[in-house]
Design a protein around this motif. Structure first.
Motif, PDB file in Angstrom:
ATOM      1  N   ARG A  77       0.875  -1.185   0.000  1.00 41.76           N
ATOM      2  CA  ARG A  77       0.000   0.000   0.000  1.00 41.76           C
ATOM      3  C   ARG A  77       0.901   1.220   0.000  1.00 41.76           C
ATOM      4  NH1 ARG A  77      -3.218  -2.627   4.335  1.00 41.76           N
ATOM      5  NH2 ARG A  77      -5.286  -3.127   3.493  1.00 41.76           N
ATOM      6  N   VAL A  82      -2.319   3.441  -3.984  1.00 45.26           N
ATOM      7  CA  VAL A  82      -2.229   2.132  -4.647  1.00 45.26           C
ATOM      8  C   VAL A  82      -2.270   1.028  -3.595  1.00 45.26           C
ATOM      9  CG1 VAL A  82      -0.751   0.603  -6.038  1.00 45.26           C
ATOM     10  CG2 VAL A  82      -0.857   3.063  -6.556  1.00 45.26           C
ATOM     11  N   GLU A  83      -3.037  -0.016  -3.883  1.00 46.04           N
ATOM     12  CA  GLU A  83      -3.082  -1.214  -3.053  1.00 46.04           C
ATOM     13  C   GLU A  83      -2.857  -2.366  -4.016  1.00 46.04           C
ATOM     14  OE1 GLU A  83      -6.207  -0.883   0.003  1.00 46.04           O
ATOM     15  OE2 GLU A  83      -6.376  -3.049  -0.281  1.00 46.04           O
ATOM     16  N   GLN A  84      -1.748  -3.091  -3.881  1.00 46.04           N
ATOM     17  CA  GLN A  84      -1.404  -4.095  -4.888  1.00 46.04           C
ATOM     18  C   GLN A  84      -0.844  -5.351  -4.228  1.00 46.04           C
ATOM     19  OE1 GLN A  84      -1.568  -3.940  -8.556  1.00 46.04           O
ATOM     20  NE2 GLN A  84      -1.323  -6.117  -8.086  1.00 46.04           N
ATOM     21  N   ILE A  86       1.236  -8.664  -4.649  1.00 46.79           N
ATOM     22  CA  ILE A  86       2.216  -9.217  -5.587  1.00 46.79           C
ATOM     23  C   ILE A  86       2.330 -10.713  -5.362  1.00 46.79           C
ATOM     24  CG2 ILE A  86       4.164  -8.552  -4.092  1.00 46.79           C
ATOM     25  CD1 ILE A  86       5.861  -8.304  -6.620  1.00 46.79           C
ATOM     26  N   ASN A  92       6.920  -5.701  -8.549  1.00 46.68           N
ATOM     27  CA  ASN A  92       6.420  -4.397  -8.107  1.00 46.68           C
ATOM     28  C   ASN A  92       7.573  -3.413  -8.192  1.00 46.68           C
ATOM     29  OD1 ASN A  92       3.815  -5.146  -7.537  1.00 46.68           O
ATOM     30  ND2 ASN A  92       3.966  -4.938  -5.310  1.00 46.68           N
ATOM     31  N   HIS A 136       2.994  -2.148 -11.338  1.00 47.37           N
ATOM     32  CA  HIS A 136       2.942  -3.599 -11.100  1.00 47.37           C
ATOM     33  C   HIS A 136       3.053  -4.279 -12.460  1.00 47.37           C
ATOM     34  CE1 HIS A 136       1.642  -7.444  -9.453  1.00 47.37           C
ATOM     35  NE2 HIS A 136       0.734  -7.514 -10.394  1.00 47.37           N
TER      36      HIS A 136
END
Ligand code: MN
Length: 305
Positions: A77, A82-84, A86, A92, A136
């Motif tokens: 985060r 952005v919240e991603q 992986i 990333n 990403h």
């Protein structure tokens, strides 16, 4: 064909707290950087329920963070909102530019395995104050030969170009041996290179590559031969030697002591580095700078300490 002259560099154990230890392969006393790659941590651990990676909001400046997952998942985060998540096989890439804040955590309560390589890339002076950004990359170009899968994570190899956005000439390649096999990897002669083992048994130009070691080669080599037993994986990084002395402290890459002192003061005072929305983890505190001698270090120097 010009082979590399490999120098073996031993990594060192670094404790990230809560019993979570990693092997730091860059920087070491013998090698501060490989191209613009200025930091390389390798972590592989099983963790119990409720543990794993729990790194609260912290700032970065003057660098890109590059995460390559081998096993497990990490939830990123950041202050851009952005919240991603992986997953293995993905990259990333966070460009801090002048300032960004992020957190990283294991998303599962159930425990599991975490195996990850985390690297930093120093931004050249012309780009170090750039706008922060996050990318990403779920799919990356792959070179396949009998028993081998090589993924180009950064830069170019075998006429394949990775989409990863970097700011200096760099390469990163993940090599996985599906069967016991050998691979010839093309190298740029104007790049220096480093190679590390992620697991299994690997030899590079007939030299055995041990766990927690980095093999380093100066410019000039145009190829390397790597052999691995089935299941082995390794990571090759390289780049044009970075000719700007940098000053790295905590999560910052600057050029002068003032750059670093200002960034630390801004973080502590809640300036420049915005909050991470929705993070439930505690914000990290900058270490005390009192009495710390901040001096830029040349990446070319062989021994600094
Ligand atoms: Mn970070």
């Amino acid at each position: 064909m010009t082979r590399a002259q490999w120098q073996i560099i031993s990594g060192r154990q670094a404790n990230l707290g809560e019993g979570f230890s990693v092997t730091r392969l860059v920087p070491t006393a013998h090698r501060r950087m490989i191209g613009a790659w200025c930091f390389l941590d390798h972590a592989a651990a099983d963790f119990d329920a409720g543990h794993g990676m729990q790194v609260g909001p912290h700032p970065h400046m003057g660098l890109q963070t590059f995460t390559w997952m081998v096993e497990g998942e990490i939830l990123h985060r950041d202050s851009l909102g952005v919240e991603q998540l992986i997953r293995p096989g993905q990259v990333n890439l966070m460009t801090s530019g002048r300032g960004i804040t992020h957190s990283e955590e294991s998303p599962h309560q159930a425990g599991g395995r975490l195996h990850v390589a985390q690297l930093w890339i120093a931004l050249p002076d012309a780009h170090r104050h750039t706008e922060p950004a996050f990318h990403h990359y779920a799919e990356l170009p792959m070179h396949q030969e009998a028993g081998i899968r090589a993924t180009v994570l950064v830069g170019k190899a075998w006429e394949l170009a990775a989409p990863t956005q970097v700011y200096s000439p760099l390469v990163a390649i993940h090599i996985k041996f599906l069967e016991t096999a050998s691979l010839s990897v093309p190298l740029r002669t104007d790049f220096e290179h480093g190679i590390m083992q992620l697991n299994g048994e690997v030899t590079v130009d007939d030299q055995s590559l041990q766990r927690d070691q980095l093999m380093y080669s100066d410019k000039g080599a145009d190829s390397l031969k790597i052999t691995g037993v089935a299941g082995s994986q390794c990571l090759l990084i390289g780049g044009e030697p970075f000719n700007e002395p940098i000053l790295m402290w905590w999560n910052f890459v600057g050029r002068t002591a003032e750059d670093i002192q200002q960034a630390a003061a801004d973080w502590t005072a809640g300036r420049r580095f915005p909050e991470v929305p929705h993070s439930t983890l505690a914000r990290l505190q900058a270490p005390d700078l009192t009495g710390v001698h901040l001096k830029p270090r040349s990446p070319l120097a062989q021994s600094i300490r």
